[in-house]
Design a protein around this motif. Structure first.
Motif, PDB file in Angstrom:
ATOM      1  N   CYS A  87      18.891  29.382 -15.717  1.00 34.66           N
ATOM      2  CA  CYS A  87      17.700  28.561 -15.946  1.00 34.66           C
ATOM      3  C   CYS A  87      17.935  27.120 -15.485  1.00 34.66           C
ATOM      4  N   VAL A  88      19.095  26.565 -15.820  1.00 37.40           N
ATOM      5  CA  VAL A  88      19.404  25.184 -15.434  1.00 37.40           C
ATOM      6  C   VAL A  88      19.449  25.061 -13.916  1.00 37.40           C
ATOM      7  N   GLU A  89      20.081  26.027 -13.249  1.00 38.02           N
ATOM      8  CA  GLU A  89      20.143  25.975 -11.788  1.00 38.02           C
ATOM      9  C   GLU A  89      18.745  26.024 -11.172  1.00 38.02           C
ATOM     10  N   ASP A  90      17.911  26.931 -11.681  1.00 33.34           N
ATOM     11  CA  ASP A  90      16.563  27.084 -11.152  1.00 33.34           C
ATOM     12  C   ASP A  90      15.740  25.808 -11.358  1.00 33.34           C
ATOM     13  N   LYS A  91      15.706  25.306 -12.571  1.00 32.83           N
ATOM     14  CA  LYS A  91      14.912  24.106 -12.867  1.00 32.83           C
ATOM     15  C   LYS A  91      15.484  22.869 -12.171  1.00 32.83           C
TER      16      LYS A  91
END
Length: 110
Positions: A87-91
């Motif tokens: 999630c952190v990578e995507d956002k």
């Protein structure tokens, strides 16, 4: 005849797009960022215990991204470290893309 055809094909190839030096600088700054995130798990519930940038990029806007999006991911229901990382990578990528686009737009207006 073949030689003239090769020259004609070579001249029709698209020109190489120059690399934007600002984007290269931004990429180098992003590589420098190091983040420490700690999760707590109690009763099957995962929470973000702490998040801090241990090695900043030198730009407040960039350094704020990882922990800001980590908190967003947690409020959206992330339940494991693996999900948090994804999630952190995507956002983060979306926020960085927006920063790059804004900087490119500002550069074209100069």
């Amino acid at each position: 005849m073949i030689l003239s055809l090769l020259f004609a094909l070579q001249s029709e190839t698209s020109p190489v797009t120059p690399i934007d030096p600002d984007i290269v600088v931004l990429a180098n700054k992003l590589r420098r960022i190091d983040v420490d995130m700690k999760l707590k798990k109690r009763g099957g519930i995962v929470t973000l215990a702490s998040c801090r940038v241990t090695r900043p990029s030198g730009e407040v806007e960039l350094d704020a991204i990882p922990c800001g999006v980590a908190q967003q991911c947690m409020t959206e229901g992330v339940v494991s470290r693996r999900q948090l990382v994804a999630c952190v990578e995507d956002k983060s990528n979306r926020k960085i893309d927006a920063i790059v686009a804004a900087r490119r737009e500002a550069a074209t207006k100069r």
